[in-house]
Scaffold this motif. Structure first.
Motif, PDB file in Angstrom:
ATOM      1  N   GLY A   7       0.816  -1.210   0.000  1.00 57.89           N
ATOM      2  CA  GLY A   7       0.000   0.000   0.000  1.00 57.89           C
ATOM      3  C   GLY A   7       0.851   1.262   0.000  1.00 57.89           C
ATOM      4  O   GLY A   7       1.883   1.353  -0.662  1.00 57.89           O
ATOM      5  N   VAL A   8       0.410   2.242   0.790  1.00 61.29           N
ATOM      6  CA  VAL A   8       1.121   3.520   0.847  1.00 61.29           C
ATOM      7  C   VAL A   8       2.437   3.393   1.607  1.00 61.29           C
ATOM      8  O   VAL A   8       3.249   4.330   1.619  1.00 61.29           O
ATOM      9  CB  VAL A   8       0.211   4.601   1.474  1.00 61.29           C
ATOM     10  N   GLY A   9       2.702   2.230   2.195  1.00 61.02           N
ATOM     11  CA  GLY A   9       4.002   1.981   2.813  1.00 61.02           C
ATOM     12  C   GLY A   9       5.151   2.039   1.826  1.00 61.02           C
ATOM     13  O   GLY A   9       6.320   2.026   2.223  1.00 61.02           O
ATOM     14  N   ILE A  10       4.851   2.151   0.546  1.00 59.73           N
ATOM     15  CA  ILE A  10       5.885   2.256  -0.470  1.00 59.73           C
ATOM     16  C   ILE A  10       6.640   3.581  -0.391  1.00 59.73           C
ATOM     17  O   ILE A  10       7.758   3.698  -0.912  1.00 59.73           O
ATOM     18  CB  ILE A  10       5.272   2.089  -1.885  1.00 59.73           C
ATOM     19  N   THR A  11       6.080   4.592   0.272  1.00 60.82           N
ATOM     20  CA  THR A  11       6.661   5.943   0.195  1.00 60.82           C
ATOM     21  C   THR A  11       8.087   6.023   0.742  1.00 60.82           C
ATOM     22  O   THR A  11       8.979   6.501   0.036  1.00 60.82           O
ATOM     23  CB  THR A  11       5.740   6.977   0.852  1.00 60.82           C
ATOM     24  N   PRO A  12       8.383   5.572   1.980  1.00 58.13           N
ATOM     25  CA  PRO A  12       9.781   5.630   2.418  1.00 58.13           C
ATOM     26  C   PRO A  12      10.660   4.639   1.663  1.00 58.13           C
ATOM     27  O   PRO A  12      11.857   4.877   1.461  1.00 58.13           O
ATOM     28  CB  PRO A  12       9.709   5.284   3.904  1.00 58.13           C
ATOM     29  N   ILE A  13      10.069   3.528   1.219  1.00 54.52           N
ATOM     30  CA  ILE A  13      10.831   2.506   0.495  1.00 54.52           C
ATOM     31  C   ILE A  13      11.298   3.039  -0.859  1.00 54.52           C
ATOM     32  O   ILE A  13      12.404   2.719  -1.326  1.00 54.52           O
ATOM     33  CB  ILE A  13       9.989   1.231   0.333  1.00 54.52           C
ATOM     34  N   MET A  14      10.492   3.873  -1.510  1.00 56.48           N
ATOM     35  CA  MET A  14      10.899   4.464  -2.790  1.00 56.48           C
ATOM     36  C   MET A  14      12.134   5.336  -2.613  1.00 56.48           C
ATOM     37  O   MET A  14      13.043   5.326  -3.466  1.00 56.48           O
ATOM     38  CB  MET A  14       9.762   5.295  -3.375  1.00 56.48           C
ATOM     39  N   SER A  15      12.186   6.090  -1.533  1.00 58.36           N
ATOM     40  CA  SER A  15      13.356   6.924  -1.269  1.00 58.36           C
ATOM     41  C   SER A  15      14.598   6.063  -1.065  1.00 58.36           C
ATOM     42  O   SER A  15      15.681   6.358  -1.583  1.00 58.36           O
ATOM     43  CB  SER A  15      13.098   7.796  -0.039  1.00 58.36           C
ATOM     44  N   MET A  16      14.438   4.974  -0.316  1.00 51.94           N
ATOM     45  CA  MET A  16      15.559   4.061  -0.088  1.00 51.94           C
ATOM     46  C   MET A  16      16.024   3.421  -1.391  1.00 51.94           C
ATOM     47  O   MET A  16      17.225   3.294  -1.647  1.00 51.94           O
ATOM     48  CB  MET A  16      15.144   2.975   0.907  1.00 51.94           C
ATOM     49  N   LEU A  17      15.069   2.985  -2.216  1.00 48.88           N
ATOM     50  CA  LEU A  17      15.397   2.313  -3.464  1.00 48.88           C
ATOM     51  C   LEU A  17      16.210   3.224  -4.376  1.00 48.88           C
ATOM     52  O   LEU A  17      17.275   2.832  -4.883  1.00 48.88           O
ATOM     53  CB  LEU A  17      14.113   1.865  -4.164  1.00 48.88           C
ATOM     54  N   ALA A  18      15.736   4.439  -4.589  1.00 48.56           N
ATOM     55  CA  ALA A  18      16.435   5.367  -5.483  1.00 48.56           C
ATOM     56  C   ALA A  18      17.816   5.707  -4.941  1.00 48.56           C
ATOM     57  O   ALA A  18      18.786   5.803  -5.703  1.00 48.56           O
ATOM     58  CB  ALA A  18      15.603   6.632  -5.672  1.00 48.56           C
ATOM     59  N   SER A  19      17.917   5.878  -3.627  1.00 46.65           N
ATOM     60  CA  SER A  19      19.197   6.233  -3.019  1.00 46.65           C
ATOM     61  C   SER A  19      20.196   5.084  -3.108  1.00 46.65           C
ATOM     62  O   SER A  19      21.370   5.283  -3.416  1.00 46.65           O
ATOM     63  CB  SER A  19      18.989   6.631  -1.550  1.00 46.65           C
ATOM     64  N   ALA A  20      19.735   3.856  -2.824  1.00 49.36           N
ATOM     65  CA  ALA A  20      20.626   2.706  -2.852  1.00 49.36           C
ATOM     66  C   ALA A  20      21.161   2.452  -4.259  1.00 49.36           C
ATOM     67  O   ALA A  20      22.341   2.136  -4.441  1.00 49.36           O
ATOM     68  CB  ALA A  20      19.901   1.473  -2.325  1.00 49.36           C
ATOM     69  N   LEU A  21      20.315   2.587  -5.260  1.00 48.94           N
ATOM     70  CA  LEU A  21      20.758   2.365  -6.633  1.00 48.94           C
ATOM     71  C   LEU A  21      21.780   3.407  -7.063  1.00 48.94           C
ATOM     72  O   LEU A  21      22.707   3.111  -7.827  1.00 48.94           O
ATOM     73  CB  LEU A  21      19.560   2.395  -7.580  1.00 48.94           C
ATOM     74  N   GLU A  22      21.634   4.608  -6.559  1.00 52.31           N
ATOM     75  CA  GLU A  22      22.546   5.687  -6.941  1.00 52.31           C
ATOM     76  C   GLU A  22      23.901   5.561  -6.254  1.00 52.31           C
ATOM     77  O   GLU A  22      24.945   5.820  -6.852  1.00 52.31           O
ATOM     78  CB  GLU A  22      21.915   7.036  -6.597  1.00 52.31           C
ATOM     79  N   THR A  23      23.885   5.166  -4.985  1.00 57.24           N
ATOM     80  CA  THR A  23      25.128   5.156  -4.210  1.00 57.24           C
ATOM     81  C   THR A  23      25.926   3.869  -4.365  1.00 57.24           C
ATOM     82  O   THR A  23      27.136   3.867  -4.177  1.00 57.24           O
ATOM     83  CB  THR A  23      24.833   5.380  -2.719  1.00 57.24           C
TER      84      THR A  23
END
Length: 407
Positions: free
Chosen positions: A278-294
């Motif tokens: 559900g809407v629990g995706i919101t903090p996970i999206m930030s983590m996903l984008a950050s992890a892929l970048e770093t």
């Protein structure tokens, strides 16, 4: 430090408080709101009406009493509380108000059991805990003030974009005035939004930041809660944002807070497993984008569950990331995949997220697990990982409610 006599007295009251905990906390909140209504805006009225706040406080009091001789085990809880308090701008002067009504409630609920000795012990114990929290909160306020672009209190940010992510979730992009900057945040943290209410007061809610740090905006992605019963938290504010707020409007925002975050500075030793529903995706999206970048080499498993594809937020964004990053494995799980003709595609399945699905994507069962979503989802993942024997240091979650509900 607390005296040995105080420790012994407080521990002796733990069984009584466990039995009377929610009665005590219901009385406490009613008493405090009656005598000090100025603190009411700090609390979510829906959570109050549903009894979630009372249950959470009762659990916290019992945990404090039971572990008062070994407070190191409560370190994570102290950090969670301090971050939450700062997000709502709770100050040192509010602690005496809480302490006064808590002691009075103990006296009024326990009756003859609340002897002078017991009340003195709890006064000392509360004062000691308040001192720890006020000290930690002062550090967080100082960090906010000293950060590049940082601030303390509430600051007006402009809504520069409003994007519908699904039939229920809308993103709001919040930016400062031209020439100003926003402080960095840790992926997974949240900000606080404060808006006026019809009775002339204000109400506040925490919303996770759903974009990666380093952007010229903060993005929050808000699910519109359509119900009005006590069990629908955030109904007023989410409806206000969806229905009233437009591009060009200003919103009052407090600085980023939260102890649930992905530390991208730490060299990874294991695969990263990101789970949401559900809407629990919101903090996970930030983590996903950050992890892929770093760290473009780290194995990342991303699993998201929702009703069906039409209700899924950020699907195109996640699909795009998966196409560009071979180290990312994604899977979607739909609890009602046939609704509105939705078809199951490759990388998707019907049902609920469980550890069997996770094991099919991560056979070695070893990883750093981050998850966020509604209570049934959280409880299932939490217990499944415990059954696997995953060390607590590798299990991280954001749960908006009393954490004992996961036990």
């Amino acid at each position: 430090m607390l005296s040995e006599h105080t420790i012994a007295t407080v521990k002796a009251t733990a069984p009584i408080l466990e039995q009377e905990g929610e009665t005590l906390t219901r009385h406490f909140y009613q008493r405090m709101f009656t005598h000090n209504p100025e603190v009411t805006p700090f609390f979510n009225p829906a959570n109050q009406q549903a009894g979630l706040q009372q249950k959470a406080l009762a659990g916290a009091i019992c945990a404090y009493a039971a572990n008062i001789d070994n407070l190191e085990v409560l370190g994570n809880a102290v950090e969670l509380i301090a971050q939450k308090h700062v997000s709502l701008q709770i100050q040192a002067q509010h602690y005496p108000i809480v302490g006064r009504h808590l002691l009075a409630s103990i006296s009024e609920i326990l009756g003859e059991g609340a002897t002078g000795e017991v009340l003195d012990a709890w006064a000392e114990a509360y004062g000691y805990l308040a001192h720890i929290l006020v000290g930690r909160e002062a550090q967080i306020y100082s960090e906010h003030a000293q950060a590049a672009g940082g601030w303390v209190g509430f600051r007006a940010l402009n809504v520069v974009r409003k994007v519908e992510e699904s039939e229920a979730i809308t993103s709001f992009y919040l930016a400062p005035e031209v020439g100003q900057r926003l402080p960095d945040f840790k992926p997974g943290q949240y900000i606080t939004v404060r808006v006026p209410t019809a009775n002339g007061n204000t109400t506040m809610r925490n919303y996770s930041l759903s974009d990666k740090p380093g952007q010229p905006w903060y993005r929050i992605s808000v699910k519109r809660e359509t119900g009005t019963s006590a069990g629908t938290p955030d109904g007023y504010l989410s409806t206000f944002l969806h229905s009233t707020v437009s591009v060009g409007d200003n919103l009052e925002i407090a600085p980023p807070c939260g102890e649930f975050f992905l530390d991208v500075r730490t060299p990874p030793q294991r695969p990263l497993v990101l789970l949401s529903a559900g809407v629990g995706i919101t903090p996970i999206m930030s983590m996903l984008a950050s992890a892929l970048e770093t760290d473009p080499q780290r194995q990342i498993v991303f699993v998201h569950g929702c009703l069906n594809e039409s209700s899924q937020a950020f699907k195109e964004a996640v699909d795009d990331l998966a196409a560009r990053h071979p180290n990312l494995t994604t899977h979607y799980r739909y609890s009602d995949p046939n609704a509105q003709g939705a078809m199951l595609r490759s990388g998707a399945s019907g049902g609920l997220i469980d550890v069997d699905l996770i094991e099919s994507l991560l056979p070695e069962r070893d990883g750093d697990f981050y998850f966020c979503g509604p209570q049934p989802f959280m409880a299932g993942i939490y217990h499944g990982l415990r059954a696997w024997g995953v060390p607590p240091a590798q299990v991280h979650f954001e749960f908006f409610g009393p954490k004992q509900a996961l036990q």
